[in-house]
Design a protein around this motif. Sequence first.
Motif, PDB file in Angstrom:
ATOM      1  N   GLU A 276       0.878  -1.160   0.000  1.00  0.00           N
ATOM      2  CA  GLU A 276       0.000   0.000   0.000  1.00  0.00           C
ATOM      3  C   GLU A 276       0.921   1.216   0.000  1.00  0.00           C
ATOM      4  OE1 GLU A 276      -2.343   2.497  -0.593  1.00  0.00           O
ATOM      5  OE2 GLU A 276      -3.427   0.598  -0.339  1.00  0.00           O
ATOM      6  N   PRO A 277       1.268   1.745  -1.170  1.00  0.00           N
ATOM      7  CA  PRO A 277       2.296   2.795  -1.266  1.00  0.00           C
ATOM      8  C   PRO A 277       1.986   4.050  -0.463  1.00  0.00           C
ATOM      9  CG  PRO A 277       1.807   1.869  -3.428  1.00  0.00           C
ATOM     10  CD  PRO A 277       0.774   1.341  -2.493  1.00  0.00           C
ATOM     11  N   THR A 278       0.717   4.304  -0.191  1.00  0.00           N
ATOM     12  CA  THR A 278       0.376   5.519   0.561  1.00  0.00           C
ATOM     13  C   THR A 278       0.598   5.356   2.058  1.00  0.00           C
ATOM     14  OG1 THR A 278      -1.942   4.839   0.755  1.00  0.00           O
ATOM     15  CG2 THR A 278      -1.334   6.154  -1.176  1.00  0.00           C
ATOM     16  N   ASP A 279       0.820   4.132   2.507  1.00  0.00           N
ATOM     17  CA  ASP A 279       1.032   3.872   3.928  1.00  0.00           C
ATOM     18  C   ASP A 279       2.540   3.826   4.194  1.00  0.00           C
ATOM     19  OD1 ASP A 279       1.195   2.990   6.520  1.00  0.00           O
ATOM     20  OD2 ASP A 279      -0.268   1.377   6.289  1.00  0.00           O
ATOM     21  N   ALA A 280       3.083   4.927   4.701  1.00  0.00           N
ATOM     22  CA  ALA A 280       4.521   5.000   4.938  1.00  0.00           C
ATOM     23  C   ALA A 280       4.942   4.222   6.177  1.00  0.00           C
ATOM     24  CB  ALA A 280       4.949   6.464   5.075  1.00  0.00           C
ATOM     25  N   GLU A 281       4.031   3.979   7.101  1.00  0.00           N
ATOM     26  CA  GLU A 281       4.363   3.287   8.339  1.00  0.00           C
ATOM     27  C   GLU A 281       4.400   1.767   8.183  1.00  0.00           C
ATOM     28  OE1 GLU A 281       5.267   4.423  11.415  1.00  0.00           O
ATOM     29  OE2 GLU A 281       5.520   6.298  10.323  1.00  0.00           O
ATOM     30  N   HIS A 282       3.376   1.233   7.497  1.00  0.00           N
ATOM     31  CA  HIS A 282       3.279  -0.216   7.304  1.00  0.00           C
ATOM     32  C   HIS A 282       2.903  -0.498   5.852  1.00  0.00           C
ATOM     33  CE1 HIS A 282       2.406   0.494  11.616  1.00  0.00           C
ATOM     34  NE2 HIS A 282       3.158  -0.578  11.789  1.00  0.00           N
ATOM     35  N   PRO A 283       3.838  -0.299   4.919  1.00  0.00           N
ATOM     36  CA  PRO A 283       3.485  -0.380   3.499  1.00  0.00           C
ATOM     37  C   PRO A 283       3.232  -1.788   2.969  1.00  0.00           C
ATOM     38  CG  PRO A 283       5.832   0.010   3.754  1.00  0.00           C
ATOM     39  CD  PRO A 283       5.239   0.094   5.125  1.00  0.00           C
ATOM     40  N   TYR A 284       3.669  -2.826   3.680  1.00  0.00           N
ATOM     41  CA  TYR A 284       3.515  -4.186   3.166  1.00  0.00           C
ATOM     42  C   TYR A 284       2.263  -4.847   3.721  1.00  0.00           C
ATOM     43  CZ  TYR A 284       8.192  -3.703   1.320  1.00  0.00           C
ATOM     44  OH  TYR A 284       9.291  -3.267   0.606  1.00  0.00           O
ATOM     45  N   ARG A 285       1.578  -5.577   2.841  1.00  0.00           N
ATOM     46  CA  ARG A 285       0.386  -6.333   3.208  1.00  0.00           C
ATOM     47  C   ARG A 285       0.675  -7.817   2.950  1.00  0.00           C
ATOM     48  NH1 ARG A 285      -0.207  -1.966   4.803  1.00  0.00           N
ATOM     49  NH2 ARG A 285      -1.982  -0.529   4.572  1.00  0.00           N
ATOM     50  N   ILE A 286       0.795  -8.567   4.027  1.00  0.00           N
ATOM     51  CA  ILE A 286       1.126  -9.988   3.931  1.00  0.00           C
ATOM     52  C   ILE A 286      -0.144 -10.784   4.182  1.00  0.00           C
ATOM     53  CG2 ILE A 286       2.574 -11.842   4.816  1.00  0.00           C
ATOM     54  CD1 ILE A 286       3.619  -8.414   5.777  1.00  0.00           C
ATOM     55  N   THR A 287      -0.637 -11.457   3.157  1.00  0.00           N
ATOM     56  CA  THR A 287      -1.876 -12.223   3.271  1.00  0.00           C
ATOM     57  C   THR A 287      -1.558 -13.672   3.612  1.00  0.00           C
ATOM     58  OG1 THR A 287      -2.967 -10.788   1.669  1.00  0.00           O
ATOM     59  CG2 THR A 287      -3.997 -12.915   2.119  1.00  0.00           C
ATOM     60  N   THR A 288      -2.164 -14.158   4.689  1.00  0.00           N
ATOM     61  CA  THR A 288      -1.918 -15.515   5.158  1.00  0.00           C
ATOM     62  C   THR A 288      -3.230 -16.282   5.232  1.00  0.00           C
ATOM     63  OG1 THR A 288      -2.283 -15.262   7.544  1.00  0.00           O
ATOM     64  CG2 THR A 288      -0.209 -14.426   6.664  1.00  0.00           C
ATOM     65  N   SER A 289      -3.114 -17.537   5.609  1.00  0.00           N
ATOM     66  CA  SER A 289      -4.318 -18.373   5.778  1.00  0.00           C
ATOM     67  C   SER A 289      -5.171 -17.905   6.950  1.00  0.00           C
ATOM     68  CB  SER A 289      -3.895 -19.828   6.003  1.00  0.00           C
ATOM     69  OG  SER A 289      -3.079 -19.926   7.170  1.00  0.00           O
ATOM     70  N   ARG A 290      -4.634 -17.038   7.795  1.00  0.00           N
ATOM     71  CA  ARG A 290      -5.347 -16.573   8.987  1.00  0.00           C
ATOM     72  C   ARG A 290      -5.662 -15.088   8.942  1.00  0.00           C
ATOM     73  NH1 ARG A 290      -1.493 -17.435  13.430  1.00  0.00           N
ATOM     74  NH2 ARG A 290      -3.240 -16.881  14.804  1.00  0.00           N
ATOM     75  N   GLY A 291      -5.465 -14.467   7.786  1.00  0.00           N
ATOM     76  CA  GLY A 291      -5.747 -13.043   7.676  1.00  0.00           C
ATOM     77  C   GLY A 291      -4.547 -12.292   7.137  1.00  0.00           C
ATOM     78  N   THR A 292      -4.619 -10.983   7.199  1.00  0.00           N
ATOM     79  CA  THR A 292      -3.582 -10.110   6.640  1.00  0.00           C
ATOM     80  C   THR A 292      -2.898  -9.321   7.745  1.00  0.00           C
ATOM     81  OG1 THR A 292      -4.781  -9.889   4.552  1.00  0.00           O
ATOM     82  CG2 THR A 292      -3.137  -8.216   5.033  1.00  0.00           C
ATOM     83  N   ILE A 293      -1.587  -9.195   7.624  1.00  0.00           N
ATOM     84  CA  ILE A 293      -0.799  -8.412   8.568  1.00  0.00           C
ATOM     85  C   ILE A 293      -0.024  -7.350   7.789  1.00  0.00           C
ATOM     86  CG2 ILE A 293       1.035 -10.148   8.512  1.00  0.00           C
ATOM     87  CD1 ILE A 293       1.816  -9.305  11.336  1.00  0.00           C
ATOM     88  N   SER A 294       0.057  -6.146   8.343  1.00  0.00           N
ATOM     89  CA  SER A 294       0.801  -5.051   7.722  1.00  0.00           C
ATOM     90  C   SER A 294       2.161  -4.915   8.392  1.00  0.00           C
ATOM     91  CB  SER A 294       0.027  -3.736   7.861  1.00  0.00           C
ATOM     92  OG  SER A 294      -1.254  -3.829   7.290  1.00  0.00           O
ATOM     93  N   SER A 295       3.166  -4.522   7.626  1.00  0.00           N
ATOM     94  CA  SER A 295       4.507  -4.437   8.198  1.00  0.00           C
ATOM     95  C   SER A 295       5.357  -3.401   7.487  1.00  0.00           C
ATOM     96  CB  SER A 295       5.198  -5.803   8.113  1.00  0.00           C
ATOM     97  OG  SER A 295       6.468  -5.768   8.723  1.00  0.00           O
ATOM     98  N   LYS A 296       6.366  -2.920   8.222  1.00  0.00           N
ATOM     99  CA  LYS A 296       7.343  -2.002   7.632  1.00  0.00           C
ATOM    100  C   LYS A 296       8.393  -2.768   6.829  1.00  0.00           C
ATOM    101  CE  LYS A 296       6.896   1.319  11.407  1.00  0.00           C
ATOM    102  NZ  LYS A 296       7.562   1.945  12.587  1.00  0.00           N
ATOM    103  N   HIS A 297       8.755  -3.941   7.325  1.00  0.00           N
ATOM    104  CA  HIS A 297       9.769  -4.757   6.669  1.00  0.00           C
ATOM    105  C   HIS A 297       9.249  -6.182   6.488  1.00  0.00           C
ATOM    106  CE1 HIS A 297      13.042  -1.820   7.278  1.00  0.00           C
ATOM    107  NE2 HIS A 297      12.536  -1.625   8.485  1.00  0.00           N
ATOM    108  N   VAL A 298       9.737  -6.838   5.434  1.00  0.00           N
ATOM    109  CA  VAL A 298       9.469  -8.262   5.228  1.00  0.00           C
ATOM    110  C   VAL A 298      10.799  -8.947   4.957  1.00  0.00           C
ATOM    111  CG1 VAL A 298       8.327  -9.987   3.795  1.00  0.00           C
ATOM    112  CG2 VAL A 298       7.169  -7.825   4.285  1.00  0.00           C
ATOM    113  N   VAL A 299      11.041 -10.029   5.695  1.00  0.00           N
ATOM    114  CA  VAL A 299      12.270 -10.812   5.513  1.00  0.00           C
ATOM    115  C   VAL A 299      11.904 -12.175   4.949  1.00  0.00           C
ATOM    116  CG1 VAL A 299      14.309 -11.792   6.596  1.00  0.00           C
ATOM    117  CG2 VAL A 299      13.361  -9.635   7.460  1.00  0.00           C
TER     118      VAL A 299
END
Length: 537
Positions: A276-299
């Motif tokens: 979500e490019p407009t979200d500077a705090e948590h730009p990543y959206r990680i979709t899982t089998s249990r829902g979605t989590i937002s994050s600043k970094h993904v490893v």
Amino acid sequence: MGSAVSAVAGFLKTLKTVIRVLLTLSKDYNDLLARVNCDPGLPVPNPTAPYWLDDPPYPELTDIRSPSLPQDADIVIIGSGIAGAAVAWSVLHECRAKTLLHQPQQPRVVVLEARQLCSGATGRNGGHIKASAHEDFALMRRAGLPPERAAELVQFQLRHLGALVGLCRDEGIRVAECREVETVDLYIDEEVFREAVGQVEDLARWVPEFEMKVWEVVEARERFSTNDLVLGAISYKAGAIWPYRFVTSIWRKLLDDFPKTLSIETGTPVSTLDTEPTDAEHPYRITTSRGTISSKHVVHATNAFAGHLVPSLRGKMTSLLAHMSAQRPGRDFPDLNGQRSWSIFYAPRGFDYVTQRPSEDGVPGDIMLGGGFAQTGKQGMDMVGVFEDSELDGLTVAHNLGVMPAVFEPKWGAELGGKPRKVWNGVVALPADARPLVGRLDARMTGRKVRTSQTTDSGSAPGEWIAAGFVGNGMVWAWLSGAAVGIMLAGSEADDLPPRPGRPGGKLADWMPHDLLPTYERVNKMDVADLVDFLLD
């Protein structure tokens, strides 16, 4: 006339056979290329059961997860094996050190695991902390690296023994059985042995501090209690470890030390990764089998499966389905209390790797043997590009269960207990240029752009990171690779850091080779077809 007709008929029959063989080889090669360029998908839910996961020291962690998936995090680590554990260990400790110096607060770290904790490659490997420096130096040179850069890479591998043994000692992780051993490469092919001796001589010119000893045929058989199959040996220092118990002990300590900032979510496979490019705090959206989590970094600490969420790595890195076994030693096999390990080389691509657990109450430890790659119906090619660890290959298993008696009889004897303890397999990663990918991923590779000008609480601008592609030898690549990514995430890569259990001191560039960075230029040049050609060579 009859003889002429017979000759023509014989020629046509031979030609037909040759054409059939060529067509079969062509189909096998094309099938292989299709596999190595495909989406790895997700780990299958019904893998073979490895010995290492029996009797877990922390059973409460096996299926650990929160009642509901956290909504956001500073850092999401995908994968709970040794690389993921090293990233978490490193970034949490580095950031805590900064916090004590009145720097920003601790980052919120969430670990996502598709199956049970540490049930991927780390929980399935051989537990061999063995840098075969002469072989890998030659491999890097063959891949086109100059000798000084190839030397940096093998020195990075060699650091792992001290890092892991020292960390287990200082943290009291006795259940991991982490120890130094004398390792020996046994050769039953004269040509392969002579090539290895030449590699040892080449390495000595660039990494003279690493001591290796060559044993000719008679002394090799006497020293290492083998039979006449062995034509020579090379010995040097290595290590052994119970990898699952090591990693789960690390997770236990991290959860105890950082209860408010770390959570582990097993049974939570990641299906998609978006921004979500407009979200500077948590730009990543990680979709899982249990829902979605937002994050600043993904490893991405998913090793061979990294191409699932980073499609540009498909065709750059693939997999190998490797087989392992746990066996009782023979009654006449020398009891060395787990202080020796072995590799057995019998053809250009044929080798096995062996450790033995320490003795307990006077009973010799189990033999942990893996290998047999080239023993399948298609000489191992049918194991490349395979991402499912749910079925065993019968020919490979048969080979692995017969290696030790074949090489050590008569100093083997009937097996203690009579049957193998367990057989299983696992998916390991094969990057096209035969070295891991460690560091920040370029947005041109991921196709996911975020704002990078802002510095976050964890010390580094938002982004995607990777510690993966460990060339089937993760015990001498993965821990320090993950530790390096943790230092980068903490924004400390330019700092002159004090040494800490589990990693060297100094600036990151002092001990992590630049050639591991996943630069756009490096990845763009990678082509897994080169790896396929190497395997077929």
